[in-house]
Design a protein around this motif. Structure first.
Motif, PDB file in Angstrom:
ATOM      1  N   GLU A  22       0.849  -1.184   0.000  1.00 10.03           N
ATOM      2  CA  GLU A  22       0.000   0.000   0.000  1.00 10.03           C
ATOM      3  C   GLU A  22       0.889   1.240   0.000  1.00 10.03           C
ATOM      4  O   GLU A  22       1.874   1.300   0.747  1.00 10.03           O
ATOM      5  CB  GLU A  22      -0.898   0.021   1.236  1.00 10.03           C
ATOM      6  CG  GLU A  22      -1.822   1.207   1.270  1.00 10.03           C
ATOM      7  CD  GLU A  22      -2.736   1.230   2.474  1.00 10.03           C
ATOM      8  OE1 GLU A  22      -3.393   2.275   2.675  1.00 10.03           O
ATOM      9  OE2 GLU A  22      -2.795   0.244   3.223  1.00 10.03           O
ATOM     10  N   VAL A  46      -9.955   2.659  -5.248  1.00  7.38           N
ATOM     11  CA  VAL A  46      -8.686   1.925  -5.286  1.00  7.38           C
ATOM     12  C   VAL A  46      -7.996   2.182  -6.620  1.00  7.38           C
ATOM     13  O   VAL A  46      -8.627   2.145  -7.670  1.00  7.38           O
ATOM     14  CB  VAL A  46      -8.918   0.407  -5.126  1.00  7.38           C
ATOM     15  CG1 VAL A  46      -7.610  -0.361  -5.218  1.00  7.38           C
ATOM     16  CG2 VAL A  46      -9.634   0.106  -3.830  1.00  7.38           C
ATOM     17  N   ALA A  48      -4.326   0.893  -8.636  1.00  9.65           N
ATOM     18  CA  ALA A  48      -3.235  -0.067  -8.536  1.00  9.65           C
ATOM     19  C   ALA A  48      -2.424  -0.066  -9.822  1.00  9.65           C
ATOM     20  O   ALA A  48      -2.924   0.265 -10.893  1.00  9.65           O
ATOM     21  CB  ALA A  48      -3.785  -1.465  -8.268  1.00  9.65           C
ATOM     22  N   ILE A  61      -0.556  -0.316  -4.458  1.00  7.14           N
ATOM     23  CA  ILE A  61      -1.982  -0.020  -4.332  1.00  7.14           C
ATOM     24  C   ILE A  61      -2.188   1.231  -3.492  1.00  7.14           C
ATOM     25  O   ILE A  61      -1.584   1.371  -2.425  1.00  7.14           O
ATOM     26  CB  ILE A  61      -2.732  -1.186  -3.663  1.00  7.14           C
ATOM     27  CG1 ILE A  61      -2.500  -2.486  -4.435  1.00  7.14           C
ATOM     28  CG2 ILE A  61      -4.220  -0.890  -3.546  1.00  7.14           C
ATOM     29  CD1 ILE A  61      -3.054  -3.710  -3.750  1.00  7.14           C
ATOM     30  N   GLU A  62      -3.049   2.110  -3.991  1.00  8.27           N
ATOM     31  CA  GLU A  62      -3.425   3.328  -3.269  1.00  8.27           C
ATOM     32  C   GLU A  62      -4.914   3.246  -2.952  1.00  8.27           C
ATOM     33  O   GLU A  62      -5.727   2.998  -3.841  1.00  8.27           O
ATOM     34  CB  GLU A  62      -3.158   4.554  -4.143  1.00  8.27           C
ATOM     35  CG  GLU A  62      -3.645   5.853  -3.565  1.00  8.27           C
ATOM     36  CD  GLU A  62      -3.528   6.995  -4.569  1.00  8.27           C
ATOM     37  OE1 GLU A  62      -2.465   7.130  -5.203  1.00  8.27           O
ATOM     38  OE2 GLU A  62      -4.514   7.726  -4.723  1.00  8.27           O
ATOM     39  N   PHE A  63      -5.258   3.420  -1.682  1.00  4.30           N
ATOM     40  CA  PHE A  63      -6.651   3.461  -1.261  1.00  4.30           C
ATOM     41  C   PHE A  63      -7.011   4.913  -0.982  1.00  4.30           C
ATOM     42  O   PHE A  63      -6.363   5.551  -0.153  1.00  4.30           O
ATOM     43  CB  PHE A  63      -6.872   2.620   0.002  1.00  4.30           C
ATOM     44  CG  PHE A  63      -6.627   1.157  -0.218  1.00  4.30           C
ATOM     45  CD1 PHE A  63      -7.611   0.355  -0.762  1.00  4.30           C
ATOM     46  CD2 PHE A  63      -5.406   0.585   0.114  1.00  4.30           C
ATOM     47  CE1 PHE A  63      -7.386  -0.998  -0.973  1.00  4.30           C
ATOM     48  CE2 PHE A  63      -5.172  -0.769  -0.097  1.00  4.30           C
ATOM     49  CZ  PHE A  63      -6.163  -1.554  -0.638  1.00  4.30           C
TER      50      PHE A  63
END
Length: 72
Positions: A22, A46, A48, A61-63
């Motif tokens: 992340e 999300v 990715a 991955i960025e939330f």
């Protein structure tokens, strides 16, 4: 993960296991990296992408965090 025979992903993504990390800022994390798969949005909130690092596929991955409402 399972891939259909007609899958268009790079061989390295289909044949090697990968880890995911992340990150707070996907665009910044991708700077200067060898891109295997460009950023995409697999689900709401999300983003990715997949890079190649020392010969291994790595998923970043960025939330997106929702802004919290302030009481008051």
């Amino acid at each position: 993960m399972r891939f259909e025979p007609e899958c268009q992903l790079p061989d390295i993504v289909r044949t090697l296991p990968h880890v995911a990390f992340e990150v707070d800022d996907l665009d910044a994390a991708l700077e200067g990296k060898e891109l295997l798969l460009p950023p995409s949005a697999p689900s709401r909130g999300v983003r990715a992408a997949m890079i190649l690092h020392n010969g291994a596929p790595i998923e970043l991955i960025e939330f997106r965090r929702r802004a919290r409402r302030r009481a008051g």
